[in-house]
Design a protein around this motif. Structure first.
Motif, PDB file in Angstrom:
ATOM      1  N   MET A   1       0.844  -1.192   0.000  1.00 36.22           N
ATOM      2  CA  MET A   1       0.000   0.000   0.000  1.00 36.22           C
ATOM      3  C   MET A   1       0.874   1.234   0.000  1.00 36.22           C
ATOM      4  O   MET A   1       1.816   1.361   0.793  1.00 36.22           O
ATOM      5  CB  MET A   1      -0.913   0.006   1.231  1.00 36.22           C
ATOM      6  N   SER A   2       0.606   2.158  -0.908  1.00 38.53           N
ATOM      7  CA  SER A   2       1.433   3.351  -1.060  1.00 38.53           C
ATOM      8  C   SER A   2       1.233   4.309   0.107  1.00 38.53           C
ATOM      9  O   SER A   2       0.120   4.504   0.597  1.00 38.53           O
ATOM     10  CB  SER A   2       1.077   4.066  -2.366  1.00 38.53           C
ATOM     11  N   SER A   3       2.334   4.889   0.566  1.00 42.12           N
ATOM     12  CA  SER A   3       2.305   5.864   1.652  1.00 42.12           C
ATOM     13  C   SER A   3       3.046   7.117   1.226  1.00 42.12           C
ATOM     14  O   SER A   3       3.771   7.129   0.219  1.00 42.12           O
ATOM     15  CB  SER A   3       2.984   5.292   2.911  1.00 42.12           C
ATOM     16  N   VAL A   4       2.896   8.169   2.017  1.00 44.63           N
ATOM     17  CA  VAL A   4       3.674   9.385   1.825  1.00 44.63           C
ATOM     18  C   VAL A   4       4.815   9.364   2.831  1.00 44.63           C
ATOM     19  O   VAL A   4       4.585   9.272   4.040  1.00 44.63           O
ATOM     20  CB  VAL A   4       2.812  10.650   2.027  1.00 44.63           C
ATOM     21  N   VAL A   5       6.025   9.400   2.332  1.00 44.81           N
ATOM     22  CA  VAL A   5       7.212   9.335   3.176  1.00 44.81           C
ATOM     23  C   VAL A   5       7.994  10.634   3.031  1.00 44.81           C
ATOM     24  O   VAL A   5       8.245  11.093   1.916  1.00 44.81           O
ATOM     25  CB  VAL A   5       8.115   8.149   2.779  1.00 44.81           C
ATOM     26  N   ALA A   6       8.380  11.222   4.150  1.00 49.00           N
ATOM     27  CA  ALA A   6       9.297  12.354   4.137  1.00 49.00           C
ATOM     28  C   ALA A   6      10.689  11.821   4.428  1.00 49.00           C
ATOM     29  O   ALA A   6      10.878  11.039   5.363  1.00 49.00           O
ATOM     30  CB  ALA A   6       8.903  13.390   5.185  1.00 49.00           C
ATOM     31  N   PHE A   7      11.671  12.242   3.620  1.00 53.57           N
ATOM     32  CA  PHE A   7      13.040  11.770   3.816  1.00 53.57           C
ATOM     33  C   PHE A   7      13.945  12.992   3.925  1.00 53.57           C
ATOM     34  O   PHE A   7      14.089  13.757   2.971  1.00 53.57           O
ATOM     35  CB  PHE A   7      13.479  10.884   2.642  1.00 53.57           C
ATOM     36  N   VAL A   8      14.557  13.161   5.094  1.00 52.71           N
ATOM     37  CA  VAL A   8      15.425  14.314   5.345  1.00 52.71           C
ATOM     38  C   VAL A   8      16.865  13.830   5.469  1.00 52.71           C
ATOM     39  O   VAL A   8      17.182  13.022   6.349  1.00 52.71           O
ATOM     40  CB  VAL A   8      14.994  15.054   6.625  1.00 52.71           C
ATOM     41  N   GLY A   9      17.722  14.320   4.576  1.00 53.74           N
ATOM     42  CA  GLY A   9      19.115  13.886   4.527  1.00 53.74           C
ATOM     43  C   GLY A   9      19.319  12.970   3.347  1.00 53.74           C
ATOM     44  O   GLY A   9      19.173  11.758   3.446  1.00 53.74           O
ATOM     45  N   ALA A  19      15.452   6.596  -2.927  1.00 51.15           N
ATOM     46  CA  ALA A  19      15.128   6.126  -4.281  1.00 51.15           C
ATOM     47  C   ALA A  19      14.487   4.742  -4.255  1.00 51.15           C
ATOM     48  O   ALA A  19      13.590   4.447  -5.059  1.00 51.15           O
ATOM     49  CB  ALA A  19      16.382   6.125  -5.143  1.00 51.15           C
ATOM     50  N   HIS A  20      14.918   3.881  -3.344  1.00 56.45           N
ATOM     51  CA  HIS A  20      14.307   2.547  -3.240  1.00 56.45           C
ATOM     52  C   HIS A  20      12.835   2.654  -2.838  1.00 56.45           C
ATOM     53  O   HIS A  20      11.998   1.873  -3.307  1.00 56.45           O
ATOM     54  CB  HIS A  20      15.060   1.695  -2.220  1.00 56.45           C
ATOM     55  N   LEU A  21      12.523   3.594  -1.966  1.00 57.46           N
ATOM     56  CA  LEU A  21      11.126   3.782  -1.556  1.00 57.46           C
ATOM     57  C   LEU A  21      10.275   4.268  -2.721  1.00 57.46           C
ATOM     58  O   LEU A  21       9.127   3.848  -2.886  1.00 57.46           O
ATOM     59  CB  LEU A  21      11.065   4.779  -0.391  1.00 57.46           C
ATOM     60  N   GLY A  58       2.078  16.334   6.162  1.00 57.44           N
ATOM     61  CA  GLY A  58       1.267  15.391   5.407  1.00 57.44           C
ATOM     62  C   GLY A  58       1.858  14.010   5.241  1.00 57.44           C
ATOM     63  O   GLY A  58       1.231  13.134   4.642  1.00 57.44           O
ATOM     64  N   ALA A  59       3.060  13.785   5.785  1.00 54.60           N
ATOM     65  CA  ALA A  59       3.701  12.477   5.629  1.00 54.60           C
ATOM     66  C   ALA A  59       3.148  11.458   6.619  1.00 54.60           C
ATOM     67  O   ALA A  59       2.753  11.807   7.737  1.00 54.60           O
ATOM     68  CB  ALA A  59       5.206  12.612   5.819  1.00 54.60           C
ATOM     69  N   ASP A  60       3.131  10.206   6.216  1.00 54.50           N
ATOM     70  CA  ASP A  60       2.777   9.115   7.122  1.00 54.50           C
ATOM     71  C   ASP A  60       3.984   8.684   7.945  1.00 54.50           C
ATOM     72  O   ASP A  60       3.846   8.255   9.089  1.00 54.50           O
ATOM     73  CB  ASP A  60       2.275   7.909   6.317  1.00 54.50           C
ATOM     74  N   VAL A  61       5.155   8.765   7.323  1.00 60.18           N
ATOM     75  CA  VAL A  61       6.410   8.329   7.932  1.00 60.18           C
ATOM     76  C   VAL A  61       7.476   9.366   7.638  1.00 60.18           C
ATOM     77  O   VAL A  61       7.535   9.906   6.517  1.00 60.18           O
ATOM     78  CB  VAL A  61       6.858   6.955   7.365  1.00 60.18           C
ATOM     79  N   VAL A  62       8.315   9.663   8.618  1.00 63.41           N
ATOM     80  CA  VAL A  62       9.440  10.583   8.433  1.00 63.41           C
ATOM     81  C   VAL A  62      10.725   9.813   8.706  1.00 63.41           C
ATOM     82  O   VAL A  62      10.909   9.258   9.795  1.00 63.41           O
ATOM     83  CB  VAL A  62       9.350  11.791   9.383  1.00 63.41           C
ATOM     84  N   ILE A  63      11.612   9.761   7.719  1.00 62.49           N
ATOM     85  CA  ILE A  63      12.899   9.081   7.850  1.00 62.49           C
ATOM     86  C   ILE A  63      14.005  10.110   7.747  1.00 62.49           C
ATOM     87  O   ILE A  63      13.990  10.962   6.851  1.00 62.49           O
ATOM     88  CB  ILE A  63      13.072   8.000   6.758  1.00 62.49           C
ATOM     89  N   SER A  64      14.959  10.044   8.659  1.00 64.05           N
ATOM     90  CA  SER A  64      16.087  10.975   8.625  1.00 64.05           C
ATOM     91  C   SER A  64      17.391  10.207   8.577  1.00 64.05           C
ATOM     92  O   SER A  64      17.528   9.127   9.168  1.00 64.05           O
ATOM     93  CB  SER A  64      16.062  11.917   9.832  1.00 64.05           C
ATOM     94  N   TYR A 150       8.902  -0.521   5.568  1.00 65.62           N
ATOM     95  CA  TYR A 150       9.698   0.508   4.886  1.00 65.62           C
ATOM     96  C   TYR A 150      11.188   0.160   4.936  1.00 65.62           C
ATOM     97  O   TYR A 150      11.894   0.271   3.926  1.00 65.62           O
ATOM     98  CB  TYR A 150       9.465   1.874   5.539  1.00 65.62           C
ATOM     99  N   LEU A 151      11.657  -0.264   6.093  1.00 63.35           N
ATOM    100  CA  LEU A 151      13.066  -0.595   6.234  1.00 63.35           C
ATOM    101  C   LEU A 151      13.444  -1.781   5.350  1.00 63.35           C
ATOM    102  O   LEU A 151      14.545  -1.822   4.784  1.00 63.35           O
ATOM    103  CB  LEU A 151      13.392  -0.904   7.705  1.00 63.35           C
TER     104      LEU A 151
END
Length: 301
Positions: A1-9, A19-21, A58-64, A150-151
């Motif tokens: 299921m598609s999610s909105v992910v924020a990626f900082v860094g 890019a994999h996400l 608006g992100a579901d997940v935030v990855i840093s 996600y991981l």
């Protein structure tokens, strides 16, 4: 299921991970202070944001994936990531930072009404590009279960190590083993050279005997025996020596804070700090063999 992910860094590690996400079908909003990193990520399908807070909204997940604990804490507090996120957002920090900073970041996220996981990685740039990283996660069972899908898109192995901060604890312990073993392997090759032993002969014996280890069989510090090792590319990283120095510095600080006696770990931190501050600044951590080889007889390490 598609999610909105924020990626900082979105540097050498974060860019390929994001890019994999994207390739897995997630919408990824990304932010980095370096315009070239942001542009490279955008070319891979990441939607560039004007700020970290804009990426998070608006992100579901935030990855840093950031350089140090102070950057993670600044992201959460001063840069407004926690305030911009929707209630209950899952924050996953993949940076390698001090255990105390990881726990402080976790507490800040929870206090702001969010979920939190520390999930540092092992595997370097090659692992990030190939999605073969190992993630070491610290946090609650529910948070780990939510983060694992996600991981798993960015790595081959995801391990739940315990409560908040446990992922960072596992990372610095693992890299203390790696740093000490790389020094030991390098010293053995230099000793072998002095005794007239070829690199290939020593590798053929040690790789099939009790000296076998990752520092030897995957990241061999001398050219020849392992064609894919950085030693065959003039020690271009790979896993850069300054990053190893940083990780060993974190381990040394933890040793002192815990009153743990670990003279090999402390010496490895000292050797890598000196190497990274000098000729090793742009080299793979296996380049420490050069520093060992160049030491004069009797010269202090």
């Amino acid at each position: 299921m598609s999610s909105v992910v924020a990626f900082v860094g979105l540097g050498h590690m974060g860019g390929p991970m994001a890019a994999h996400l994207v390739r897995a079908g997630h919408r990824v909003a990304g932010y980095d202070l370096v315009p070239d990193c942001l542009a490279a990520a955008s070319a891979a399908g990441v939607e560039p944001a004007r700020s970290a807070a804009d990426a998070v909204a608006g992100a579901d997940v935030v990855i840093s994936m950031l350089p140090a604990g102070r950057h993670v804490l600044a992201l959460y507090r001063q840069e407004g990531a926690l305030a911009a996120a929707r209630p209950g957002t899952l924050f996953i920090d993949c940076s390698t930072i001090d255990v105390a900073d990881a726990r402080a970041a976790h507490e800040a996220a929870v206090a702001a009404g969010h979920r939190s996981l520390d999930a540092p990685v092992s595997g370097g740039v090659v692992g990030a590009e190939a999605a073969t990283l190992t993630f070491m996660a610290g946090g609650g069972e529910a948070e780990f279960a939510a983060a694992e899908p996600y991981l798993s898109l960015m790595g081959r192995r995801v391990v739940h190590c315990g409560a908040a901060g446990a992922g960072q604890a596992a990372k610095i312990c693992n890299n203390m083993i790696l740093g000490v073993s790389m020094i030991a392997v390098s010293e053995a090759f230099v000793l072998g050279e002095s005794l007239g032993l070829s690199h290939q002969a020593l590798y053929d014996v040690a790789s099939a005997a009790s000296g076998q280890c990752w520092a030897l069989t995957v990241n061999c510090p001398v050219p020849g025996p392992v064609p894919t090792s950085p030693a065959n590319r003039d020690y271009r990283p790979g896993f850069a020596a300054p990053l190893m120095a940083k990780d060993l510095g974190l381990a040394a600080s933890a040793l002192r804070a815990g009153g743990v006696s670990a003279p090999l770990g402390e010496k490895a931190a000292e050797l890598y700090a000196a190497f990274a501050a000098g000729d090793g600044a742009g080299q793979d951590f296996s380049g420490i063999v050069r520093a060992i080889r160049e030491r004069k007889d009797g010269e202090p390490a």
